[in-house]
Design an enzyme around this catalytic site. Structure first.
Site, PDB file in Angstrom:
ATOM      1  N   LYS A  53       0.852  -1.203   0.000  1.00  0.00           N
ATOM      2  CA  LYS A  53       0.000   0.000   0.000  1.00  0.00           C
ATOM      3  C   LYS A  53       0.883   1.247   0.000  1.00  0.00           C
ATOM      4  CE  LYS A  53      -3.742  -2.540   2.123  1.00  0.00           C
ATOM      5  NZ  LYS A  53      -4.354  -3.057   3.342  1.00  0.00           N
ATOM      6  N   GLN A  97      -4.525  -1.637   9.662  1.00  0.00           N
ATOM      7  CA  GLN A  97      -4.433  -2.972   9.063  1.00  0.00           C
ATOM      8  C   GLN A  97      -5.037  -4.031   9.995  1.00  0.00           C
ATOM      9  OE1 GLN A  97      -3.225  -3.655   5.882  1.00  0.00           O
ATOM     10  NE2 GLN A  97      -4.011  -5.701   6.281  1.00  0.00           N
ATOM     11  N   ASP A 120     -11.070   2.739   3.994  1.00  0.00           N
ATOM     12  CA  ASP A 120     -11.313   1.296   3.893  1.00  0.00           C
ATOM     13  C   ASP A 120     -12.815   1.003   3.800  1.00  0.00           C
ATOM     14  OD1 ASP A 120      -9.404  -0.625   3.673  1.00  0.00           O
ATOM     15  OD2 ASP A 120      -8.993  -0.818   5.814  1.00  0.00           O
TER      16      ASP A 120
END
Ligand code: NAP
Length: 294
Positions: A53, A97, A120
């Site tokens: 990422k 994460q 997200d």
């Protein structure tokens, strides 16, 4: 029928190039898009995801901040980190994460993220808006699948989509996206799961079959209807001493068997996977554009 491949890599590259140009435009206007990734602990798979990422941000001209915390970090400290990022004007998107260590309540952490920075798309505000058909940050994998379909020329409207898997990050939001009353959606959606009776009867009826079950080669060719479009979300590691890393990746669909009956199919790797990061970058730009527009 021998299926054609849906080239996720190429479609993702095109999306990333659009993102790069948009980031350039935003930066020239004084708003550099910024993404913060937060990793707790040193799980190898999570570290790899975070690294890719970060690299993708660099290539797209998006500022990225890599926050690494010890495995033993407490929930209060992680909440404080999120609060700091919420208040930081140079950060448009926050990605924590997952999975988090067991002593941290993931839901509490996700709910602490400012919904306007939730790139997200896992915050309940964004999931609720998605369900209601409102403007929102969509979770990256389902969002990427809709873009894959659209850019492969697959008409979704009026089709019967069958999704195998009802997770909060793939199956459920994907079902909500595809059933919406708008162009590019308007599908009739069936969602299957581990308690579905006679799964194959459902999968064979699909015009578009999307599999996110987390079980390798679980959907076999005989479960695919003639001419169906098959989207394989699964990522499973299989030991392979010949492979560079000692393993290779396979999907949830038996590719060879399904390709004999499908019209279009995504490979693993190189199908859905590359889309997920591309959509994360797109969401980050979108958050930055909101900042630019005040
Ligand atoms: N490409 C990407 O970027 C990306 C992103 C996310 C996930 N993935 C991959 O996608 C796969 C799914 O991920 P996930 O997070 O959604 O998985 P998950 O949370 O484990 O959910 C799996 C779903 O599949 C259902 N299922 C399991 N066995 C089944 C069976 N025998 N028959 C019918 N349904 C069954 C489960 O049903 P129940 O609800 O009844 O348990 C559950 O709803 C994994 O391989 C993951 O690695 C890929």
């Amino acid at each position: 029928m021998a299926a054609q491949t849906i080239e996720g890599k190429a479609i993702s590259a095109a999306v990333r190039e659009e993102v790069r140009l948009e980031a350039q435009e935003l930066s020239s206007a004084g708003v550099v898009p910024g993404l913060a990734t937060v990793l707790v602990g040193d799980d190898p798979a999570s570290s790899t995801y975070v690294r890719s990422k970060q690299r993708a941000c660099e290539k797209a001209g998006i500022y990225s901040r890599d926050i690494r915390l010890e495995e033993t970090t407490g929930e209060a400290e992680l909440l404080a980190t999120v609060e700091n990022l919420n208040a930081d004007p140079s950060i448009d998107g926050i990605l924590v994460q997952l999975p988090l260590p067991a002593h941290i309540n993931s839901r509490r952490i996700i709910e602490a993220i400012d919904p306007e920075k939730d790139v997200d798309g896992f915050h309940p505000v964004n999931l609720g808006k998605l369900l209601a058909g409102e403007d929102a940050f969509y979770p990256c994998t389902p969002y990427g699948i809709t873009v894959l379909l659209e850019r492969s020329g697959v008409e979704v409207e009026g089709t019967h989509v069958v999704i195998v898997g009802r997770s909060n990050i793939v199956g459920k939001p994907l079902a909500a996206l595809l059933m919406q009353k708008r162009s590019g959606a308007n599908a009739t959606v069936t969602v299957c799961h581990s308690r579905t009776a006679d799964l194959a009867t459902h999968t064979r009826r699909a015009d578009i079959l999307i599999v996110a079950a987390g079980r390798r080669a679980f959907v076999t060719g005989d479960m695919v209807g003639e001419g169906a479009v098959v989207i394989d979300v699964g990522i499973n590691r299989v030991d392979d001493p010949q492979a560079k890393r000692g393993y290779r990746l396979v999907g949830d669909v038996d590719y060879e068997g399904a390709a004999e009956r499908a019209s279009l199919i995504t490979p693993v790797p190189g199908g859905v996977g590359p889309m997920t990061i591309a959509m994360l970058l797109k969401n980050t730009n979108r958050a930055a554009r909101k900042r630019a527009n005040g």
